[in-house]
Scaffold this motif. Structure first.
Motif, PDB file in Angstrom:
ATOM      1  N   TYR A   1       0.783  -1.014  -0.147  1.00 44.22           N
ATOM      2  CA  TYR A   1      -0.027  -0.067  -0.001  1.00 44.22           C
ATOM      3  C   TYR A   1       0.796   1.118   0.026  1.00 44.22           C
ATOM      4  N   GLY A   2       1.934   1.366   0.852  1.00 50.27           N
ATOM      5  CA  GLY A   2       2.855   2.351   0.596  1.00 50.27           C
ATOM      6  C   GLY A   2       3.460   2.719  -0.733  1.00 50.27           C
ATOM      7  N   ILE A   3       3.762   1.601  -1.354  1.00 49.85           N
ATOM      8  CA  ILE A   3       4.248   1.686  -2.631  1.00 49.85           C
ATOM      9  C   ILE A   3       3.101   2.278  -3.619  1.00 49.85           C
ATOM     10  N   VAL A   4       2.004   1.799  -3.493  1.00 50.18           N
ATOM     11  CA  VAL A   4       0.932   2.150  -4.314  1.00 50.18           C
ATOM     12  C   VAL A   4       0.581   3.763  -4.038  1.00 50.18           C
ATOM     13  N   ARG A   5       0.717   4.159  -2.888  1.00 49.96           N
ATOM     14  CA  ARG A   5       0.233   5.428  -2.742  1.00 49.96           C
ATOM     15  C   ARG A   5       1.288   6.375  -2.860  1.00 49.96           C
ATOM     16  N   ASN A   6       2.646   5.925  -2.794  1.00 52.62           N
ATOM     17  CA  ASN A   6       3.878   7.026  -2.879  1.00 52.62           C
ATOM     18  C   ASN A   6       4.569   6.729  -4.144  1.00 52.62           C
ATOM     19  N   ILE A   7       4.526   5.371  -4.631  1.00 50.75           N
ATOM     20  CA  ILE A   7       5.551   5.094  -5.803  1.00 50.75           C
ATOM     21  C   ILE A   7       4.822   5.174  -7.211  1.00 50.75           C
ATOM     22  N   PHE A   8       3.613   4.633  -7.039  1.00 52.89           N
ATOM     23  CA  PHE A   8       2.700   4.548  -8.410  1.00 52.89           C
ATOM     24  C   PHE A   8       2.288   5.751  -8.835  1.00 52.89           C
ATOM     25  N   PRO A   9       2.313   6.966  -8.062  1.00 52.37           N
ATOM     26  CA  PRO A   9       1.801   8.164  -8.653  1.00 52.37           C
ATOM     27  C   PRO A   9       3.150   8.568  -9.508  1.00 52.37           C
ATOM     28  N   VAL A  10       4.092   8.440  -9.177  1.00 55.49           N
ATOM     29  CA  VAL A  10       5.605   8.922  -9.994  1.00 55.49           C
ATOM     30  C   VAL A  10       5.551   8.168 -11.358  1.00 55.49           C
ATOM     31  N   VAL A  11       5.129   6.717 -11.140  1.00 55.92           N
ATOM     32  CA  VAL A  11       5.161   5.821 -12.474  1.00 55.92           C
ATOM     33  C   VAL A  11       4.028   6.384 -13.311  1.00 55.92           C
ATOM     34  N   ALA A  12       3.201   6.536 -12.726  1.00 60.70           N
ATOM     35  CA  ALA A  12       2.005   6.818 -13.563  1.00 60.70           C
ATOM     36  C   ALA A  12       2.222   8.149 -14.123  1.00 60.70           C
ATOM     37  N   ARG A  13       2.623   9.073 -13.451  1.00 61.60           N
ATOM     38  CA  ARG A  13       2.935  10.449 -14.143  1.00 61.60           C
ATOM     39  C   ARG A  13       3.957  10.347 -15.387  1.00 61.60           C
ATOM     40  N   GLU A  14       5.178   9.874 -15.002  1.00 63.60           N
ATOM     41  CA  GLU A  14       6.459   9.827 -15.606  1.00 63.60           C
ATOM     42  C   GLU A  14       6.398   8.583 -16.694  1.00 63.60           C
TER      43      GLU A  14
ATOM     44  N   GLY B   1      -6.125  10.378  -9.223  1.00 64.50           N
ATOM     45  CA  GLY B   1      -6.939  10.677  -8.069  1.00 64.50           C
ATOM     46  C   GLY B   1      -8.274   9.483  -8.463  1.00 64.50           C
ATOM     47  N   VAL B   2      -8.559   9.599  -9.530  1.00 66.08           N
ATOM     48  CA  VAL B   2      -9.916   8.666  -9.932  1.00 66.08           C
ATOM     49  C   VAL B   2      -9.356   7.250  -9.610  1.00 66.08           C
ATOM     50  N   LEU B   3      -8.342   6.763  -9.804  1.00 68.69           N
ATOM     51  CA  LEU B   3      -7.877   5.532  -9.615  1.00 68.69           C
ATOM     52  C   LEU B   3      -7.851   5.311  -8.257  1.00 68.69           C
ATOM     53  N   PHE B   4      -7.477   5.838  -7.428  1.00 67.56           N
ATOM     54  CA  PHE B   4      -7.110   5.699  -6.118  1.00 67.56           C
ATOM     55  C   PHE B   4      -8.564   5.684  -5.308  1.00 67.56           C
ATOM     56  N   MET B   5      -9.638   6.819  -5.967  1.00 65.96           N
ATOM     57  CA  MET B   5     -10.869   6.636  -5.524  1.00 65.96           C
ATOM     58  C   MET B   5     -11.654   5.366  -5.702  1.00 65.96           C
ATOM     59  N   GLY B   6     -11.267   4.765  -6.782  1.00 66.15           N
ATOM     60  CA  GLY B   6     -12.018   3.389  -7.304  1.00 66.15           C
ATOM     61  C   GLY B   6     -11.370   2.397  -6.237  1.00 66.15           C
TER      62      GLY B   6
END
Length: 359
Positions: A190-203, A213-218
């Protein structure tokens, strides 16, 4: 704002977690005679001030001490709250209390990601500033409830902390140990999803902040639905198989994320992680509290275990991402889930019967 590298993001998340663990195990017991409502108000006001400080911080370096103090402040919130709520409840009623509690914080997890994604696009400091204001409003709301509700105002109980070690037999469940193993693994991921996944998703995936944000909401919505189902059923009470199934589901999901490139593929896989996370979290709270004579202490252990996973996950994930890319990060998570399931299976074995004696 500060162009932080992935390992710095991981280190910042770890700073919060380390001091949260310290607060749960060392600082909070010093204030166990403080009435829970006062501890909660103090914590919320402190987090309001610290969120404001982070939102206005002029440098990345300044965020580290603020995050550390934030972790200490939060340790005065969760363990007293959960221990207070679960006092004198067992079995199915304990399951319902845990369900309502989980739905409470999970609702925030559903609403906040799209709002924060939108606010972040308007101004990257806005989510922290708005969060600071929400903390302040919450503190005012609780203070108002204390003032107008006689039952709350007259309460002098200390929640589960008031139960001394000698008051009644201890009927703790052995399944708390495998549940804590699963909780550590779940929050590592969960820590990786919350902190690392956004970096991967953006870059790497070129997702907009609002899409993340929508992905995390889902994921949070599926997580909440999982809590609803678990709160209305008892099939998972005192059974190891649901724990193992949750870890296996997370292993499959993380393995899939190593290859997922589209929005919808990530949405499905994050939803599976939401289910797994719900199973791990509920099992830890239920089996940790069940039969215990000091539930606030058990909840402090629960919070410390999850914080340890949340601390180590982003650090490891940030370092692996920095040097090897995204796919190995998810591979590490999938492997940990499988190892965790194996350890859970070992710890869940029935206790050996006492040897037969010949009279």
């Amino acid at each position: 704002v500060f162009r932080a590298a992935p390992w710095q993001i991981g280190a910042l998340a770890a700073t919060w977690s380390v001091f949260y663990i310290t607060g749960c195990l060392v600082i909070r017991p010093l204030f166990k005679r403080m009435l829970p409502r006062y501890s909660i108000i103090f914590s919320i006001l402190s987090m309001s001030v610290l969120s404001l400080g982070m939102g206005l911080s002029p440098s990345l370096l300044m965020l580290f001490p603020l995050h550390a103090l934030y972790g200490l402040a939060m340790s005065m919130f969760w363990p007293p709250l959960v221990g207070w709520l679960s006092t004198d409840t067992e079995g199915a009623r304990l399951g319902r209390v845990v369900n309502l509690f989980n739905l409470g914080w999970c609702t925030g997890g559903i609403v906040s990601p799209p709002i924060c994604g939108w606010l972040s696009q308007v101004g990257p400091r806005l989510p922290l500033l708005v969060g600071s204001g929400l903390y302040l409003l919450t503190a005012v709301f609780i203070a108002g409830a204390i003032a107008v509700l006689p039952k709350v105002r007259a309460d002098r109980g200390f929640g589960a902390d008031s139960h001394e070690e000698g008051s009644g037999p201890d009927r703790s469940s052995r399944l708390r140990f495998p549940a804590w193993v699963g909780l550590f693994a779940a929050f590592f991921g969960y820590g990786i999803v919350r902190n690392i996944f956004p970096v991967v998703a953006r870059e790497s995936l070129d997702f907009a902040k609002s899409m993340i944000g929508v992905l995390f909401m889902g994921m949070s919505l599926v997580n909440a639905l999982t809590f609803v189902v678990l709160g209305r059923t008892q099939f998972w009470h005192f059974k190891a198989v649901p724990m193992l199934a949750g870890q296996a589901l997370a292993a499959v999901a993380f393995a899939g994320m190593a290859f997922a490139g589209s929005f919808w593929a990530n949405a499905v896989l994050l939803s599976l992680i939401g289910i797994s996370f719900g199973l791990s979290y509920s099992n830890s709270i239920f089996h940790g509290a069940s039969g215990s004579r000091n539930r606030a202490h058990r909840m402090a252990i629960h919070e410390s275990v999850l914080a340890a996973g949340a601390a180590i996950g982003p650090v490891v994930g940030g370092l692996v991402l920095q040097h090897h890319g995204a796919a190995p990060v998810y591979g590490v998570c999938a492997g940990l889930m499988l190892v965790s399931a194996g350890v859970q299976a070992f710890l869940s074995r029935p206790a050996e019967p006492p040897p037969h004696t010949i009279s």
